[in-house]
Design an enzyme around this catalytic site. Structure first.
Site, PDB file in Angstrom:
ATOM      1  N   ASP A  14       0.937  -1.278   0.086  1.00 24.98           N
ATOM      2  CA  ASP A  14      -0.069   0.016  -0.023  1.00 24.98           C
ATOM      3  C   ASP A  14       0.817   1.159   0.103  1.00 24.98           C
ATOM      4  O   ASP A  14       2.070   1.368   0.379  1.00 24.98           O
ATOM      5  CB  ASP A  14      -0.965  -0.112   1.281  1.00 24.98           C
ATOM      6  CG  ASP A  14      -2.199   0.924   1.082  1.00 24.98           C
ATOM      7  OD1 ASP A  14      -2.462   1.453   0.021  1.00 24.98           O
ATOM      8  OD2 ASP A  14      -2.752   1.233   2.235  1.00 24.98           O
ATOM      9  N   ASN A  62     -10.998  -2.226  -5.293  1.00 25.39           N
ATOM     10  CA  ASN A  62     -10.359  -1.302  -6.078  1.00 25.39           C
ATOM     11  C   ASN A  62     -11.146  -0.915  -7.235  1.00 25.39           C
ATOM     12  O   ASN A  62     -10.561   0.252  -8.096  1.00 25.39           O
ATOM     13  CB  ASN A  62      -8.940  -1.783  -6.434  1.00 25.39           C
ATOM     14  CG  ASN A  62      -7.992  -1.761  -5.128  1.00 25.39           C
ATOM     15  OD1 ASN A  62      -7.140  -2.802  -5.006  1.00 25.39           O
ATOM     16  ND2 ASN A  62      -8.196  -0.755  -4.204  1.00 25.39           N
TER      17      ASN A  62
HETATM   18  C1  IPE Z   1      -5.258  -2.768  -0.087  1.00 23.19           C
HETATM   19  O1  IPE Z   1      -4.972  -1.443  -0.438  1.00 23.19           O
HETATM   20  C2  IPE Z   1      -5.625  -3.405  -1.869  1.00 23.19           C
HETATM   21  C3  IPE Z   1      -4.147  -3.535  -2.440  1.00 23.19           C
HETATM   22  C4  IPE Z   1      -3.091  -3.273  -1.708  1.00 23.19           C
HETATM   23  C5  IPE Z   1      -4.107  -3.977  -3.523  1.00 23.19           C
HETATM   24  P1  IPE Z   1      -6.226  -0.321  -0.570  1.00 23.19           P
HETATM   25  O2  IPE Z   1      -5.504   0.921  -0.704  1.00 23.19           O
HETATM   26  O3  IPE Z   1      -7.185  -0.479  -1.648  1.00 23.19           O
HETATM   27  O4  IPE Z   1      -7.029  -0.368   0.866  1.00 23.19           O
HETATM   28  P2  IPE Z   1      -7.740   0.696   1.643  1.00 23.19           P
HETATM   29  O5  IPE Z   1      -8.794   1.379   0.764  1.00 23.19           O
HETATM   30  O6  IPE Z   1      -6.958   1.626   2.451  1.00 23.19           O
HETATM   31  O7  IPE Z   1      -8.540  -0.188   2.591  1.00 23.19           O
HETATM   32  C1  IPE Z   2      -1.494   0.199  -3.472  1.00 19.49           C
HETATM   33  O1  IPE Z   2      -1.392   1.518  -3.431  1.00 19.49           O
HETATM   34  C2  IPE Z   2      -1.931  -0.397  -4.625  1.00 19.49           C
HETATM   35  C3  IPE Z   2      -3.272  -0.756  -4.974  1.00 19.49           C
HETATM   36  C4  IPE Z   2      -4.400  -0.602  -4.273  1.00 19.49           C
HETATM   37  C5  IPE Z   2      -3.433  -1.146  -6.444  1.00 19.49           C
HETATM   38  P1  IPE Z   2      -2.603   2.723  -3.245  1.00 19.49           P
HETATM   39  O2  IPE Z   2      -3.024   2.936  -4.793  1.00 19.49           O
HETATM   40  O3  IPE Z   2      -3.657   2.234  -2.648  1.00 19.49           O
HETATM   41  O4  IPE Z   2      -1.757   3.886  -2.662  1.00 19.49           O
HETATM   42  P2  IPE Z   2      -2.492   4.888  -1.587  1.00 19.49           P
HETATM   43  O5  IPE Z   2      -3.166   4.203  -0.645  1.00 19.49           O
HETATM   44  O6  IPE Z   2      -3.843   5.665  -2.477  1.00 19.49           O
HETATM   45  O7  IPE Z   2      -1.112   5.917  -1.310  1.00 19.49           O
HETATM   46 MG    MG Z   3      -4.054   2.257  -0.528  1.00 22.06          MG
END
Ligand code: IPE
Ligand code: IPE
Ligand code: MG
Length: 235
Positions: A14, A62
């Protein structure tokens, strides 16, 4: 202290978006850097005697993101599969995917099937990519499969136990020993709920694009300091 390798490490990668935004870049740049980090980590982790690496690449939640970001990610998966494939094959690692095929485009599905097929006999480790994955979905799907077997008469209700449940998950995996989440968020976001029953949690503020081999070492060191009791009392 003797080195204890976690048999199964799972990572919630993340912080890609925030990494990019901090630099005044588009979120997609963070995903690009994140994919490079995953390549390095997946090459390194099996040298640490880890047998299974599970990574959260895309959650069922997502899809709520802008179409531009989702399209970019799907494209990135395709590119990353192609780029990483040779190394993974060389290392003798088996690639598997967890998640639902629905909503994924044909190109992505074909690439996933090709990787699974071509690495299915590999024995040096397992790389489990969770794509279009939700932990609750996985349990629902397992329940449906089990109910169907009971209905058909091939499974008796009294024979349903943890092992049977595990076998009906997207993949029959060993339990997670160490769960890592980057970017300073303290939640599991519907990741591998069944498999993390007794996992040790490691949270770090490091954003995924800044994660590296040293950070993985730190997580494994922390794991080595944990006293895993599994409910028992140590004599
Ligand atoms: C979890 O991260 C999913 C992945 C790392 C693919 P998110 O960024 O989607 O999760 P939330 O929204 O913070 O819970
Ligand atoms: C994790 O990084 C990757 C996916 C969820 C695909 P994020 O895209 O959630 O990054 P933040 O949390 O917005 O910084
Ligand atoms: Mg994230």
């Amino acid at each position: 202290m003797n080195y204890k390798a976690p048999n199964h490490i799972a990572i919630i990668m993340d912080g890609n978006g925030r990494w990019a935004q901090k630099r005044g870049l588009k979120r997609t740049k963070g995903h690009q850097k994140g994919a490079e980090v995953l390549k390095k980590i997946s090459e390194y982790v099996y040298d640490k005697k880890v047998k299974v690496l599970s990574v959260f690449a895309f959650s069922t939640e997502n899809w709520k993101r802008d179409k531009e970001e989702v399209d970019y990610l799907m494209d990135l998966f395709l590119k990353a599969f192609k780029k990483n494939f040779d190394v993974i094959k060389q290392k003798g690692v088996k690639v598997i995917f967890s998640g639902l095929k629905e909503k994924l485009n044909d190109k992505v599905i074909n690439a996933m099937e090709k990787m699974t097929e071509e690495t299915k006999s590999n024995k040096n480790g397992i790389f489990n990519v969770c794509l279009n994955y939700g932990g609750q979905d996985e349990i629902v799907e397992a329940t449906k499969k089990i109910a169907e077997e009971v209905k058909q008469g091939s499974l008796d209700i009294s024979d349903i136990n943890n092992e049977v449940l595990n076998k009906h998950m997207f993949n029959d995996l060993p339990p997670i020993d160490l769960l890592i989440r980057t970017s300073g968020e303290y939640r599991v976001s519907n990741f591998m709920l069944w498999q993390m029953a007794y996992a040790e949690f490691y949270f770090t503020d490091v954003l995924w694009p800044d994660f590296d081999e040293k950070e993985l070492d730190k997580a494994i060191e922390s794991f080595n300091e944990r006293d895993r009791r599994f409910g028992a009392v140590k004599k």
